[in-house]
Motif scaffolding. Sequence first.
Motif, PDB file in Angstrom:
ATOM      1  N   LEU A  43       0.834  -1.206   0.000  1.00  0.00           N
ATOM      2  CA  LEU A  43       0.000   0.000   0.000  1.00  0.00           C
ATOM      3  C   LEU A  43       0.868   1.255   0.000  1.00  0.00           C
ATOM      4  N   VAL A  44       1.899   1.271   0.830  1.00  0.00           N
ATOM      5  CA  VAL A  44       2.799   2.428   0.887  1.00  0.00           C
ATOM      6  C   VAL A  44       3.500   2.619  -0.454  1.00  0.00           C
ATOM      7  N   ALA A  45       4.018   1.542  -1.037  1.00  0.00           N
ATOM      8  CA  ALA A  45       4.716   1.642  -2.326  1.00  0.00           C
ATOM      9  C   ALA A  45       3.782   2.164  -3.413  1.00  0.00           C
ATOM     10  N   THR A  46       2.564   1.678  -3.432  1.00  0.00           N
ATOM     11  CA  THR A  46       1.592   2.094  -4.450  1.00  0.00           C
ATOM     12  C   THR A  46       1.207   3.560  -4.244  1.00  0.00           C
ATOM     13  N   MET A  47       0.991   3.967  -2.999  1.00  0.00           N
ATOM     14  CA  MET A  47       0.663   5.370  -2.704  1.00  0.00           C
ATOM     15  C   MET A  47       1.797   6.286  -3.160  1.00  0.00           C
ATOM     16  N   PRO A  51       0.669  10.022  -8.210  1.00  0.00           N
ATOM     17  CA  PRO A  51       0.673  11.474  -8.044  1.00  0.00           C
ATOM     18  C   PRO A  51      -0.576  11.985  -7.318  1.00  0.00           C
ATOM     19  N   GLY A  52      -0.348  12.820  -6.317  1.00  0.00           N
ATOM     20  CA  GLY A  52      -1.444  13.430  -5.584  1.00  0.00           C
ATOM     21  C   GLY A  52      -2.106  12.537  -4.561  1.00  0.00           C
ATOM     22  N   CYS A  53      -1.687  11.291  -4.452  1.00  0.00           N
ATOM     23  CA  CYS A  53      -2.313  10.344  -3.526  1.00  0.00           C
ATOM     24  C   CYS A  53      -1.813  10.591  -2.105  1.00  0.00           C
ATOM     25  N   VAL A  54      -2.757  10.731  -1.162  1.00  0.00           N
ATOM     26  CA  VAL A  54      -2.403  10.946   0.245  1.00  0.00           C
ATOM     27  C   VAL A  54      -2.866   9.800   1.132  1.00  0.00           C
ATOM     28  N   GLY A  55      -3.456   8.770   0.540  1.00  0.00           N
ATOM     29  CA  GLY A  55      -3.904   7.623   1.301  1.00  0.00           C
ATOM     30  C   GLY A  55      -4.372   6.521   0.374  1.00  0.00           C
ATOM     31  N   LEU A  56      -4.268   5.287   0.845  1.00  0.00           N
ATOM     32  CA  LEU A  56      -4.681   4.152   0.040  1.00  0.00           C
ATOM     33  C   LEU A  56      -5.090   3.014   0.972  1.00  0.00           C
ATOM     34  N   ALA A  57      -6.249   2.426   0.706  1.00  0.00           N
ATOM     35  CA  ALA A  57      -6.776   1.344   1.536  1.00  0.00           C
ATOM     36  C   ALA A  57      -6.727   0.018   0.787  1.00  0.00           C
ATOM     37  N   ALA A  58      -6.658  -1.065   1.558  1.00  0.00           N
ATOM     38  CA  ALA A  58      -6.569  -2.409   0.983  1.00  0.00           C
ATOM     39  C   ALA A  58      -7.650  -2.693  -0.062  1.00  0.00           C
ATOM     40  N   PRO A  59      -8.926  -2.315   0.166  1.00  0.00           N
ATOM     41  CA  PRO A  59      -9.922  -2.590  -0.876  1.00  0.00           C
ATOM     42  C   PRO A  59      -9.587  -1.947  -2.232  1.00  0.00           C
TER      43      PRO A  59
END
Length: 175
Positions: A43-47, A51-59
Amino acid sequence: MIAWDGPAGRVLPVVTAPAPVLSAVGAEVDPCSPEIVQLAADLVATMRVSPGCVGLAAPQVGVGAQVFCVDVTGHPKASTTHGVFVLCNAKVIEASRWKAGREGCMSVPDLTGDVKRAGRVVVSATLPGSGEPVTVTTDAFEARALQHEIDHCAGKLFLDRVAGAHAVYQRKVYL
């Protein structure tokens, strides 16, 4: 200390609405399991590469689990920031100072919307890897980001929270 210091992750594809995983409640997880620690890293690597991403959840990467990462560092709307962190099984335990604000989402790439969220939250969760319980108190943009990601883990998109069609907008594309 909640800052992420786990292993390196893989960049995963982000799923978009109407993928069924985005509307399903994610399962609570064992934060110490190797699969969850790897998911946290992914999740951290993908975030970081988005660009512009400040958060990402498993779903959002196709996994029905209550795990997400957040990093609002350097964002112009951020006042309080805890750096890059990952939380498991997070719950909002206090919320106040409600205010509407514009949100976007990688899983809804063409739209933004005005969503009313708490401007101050206290969140309880566990950290991946150690399983240590943590309480995060934050405000402003970081509080909004946490609530957005907790919603993903509960099967909700920001579109489920807008006041109506009048509060949904076509995302601007800059060339």
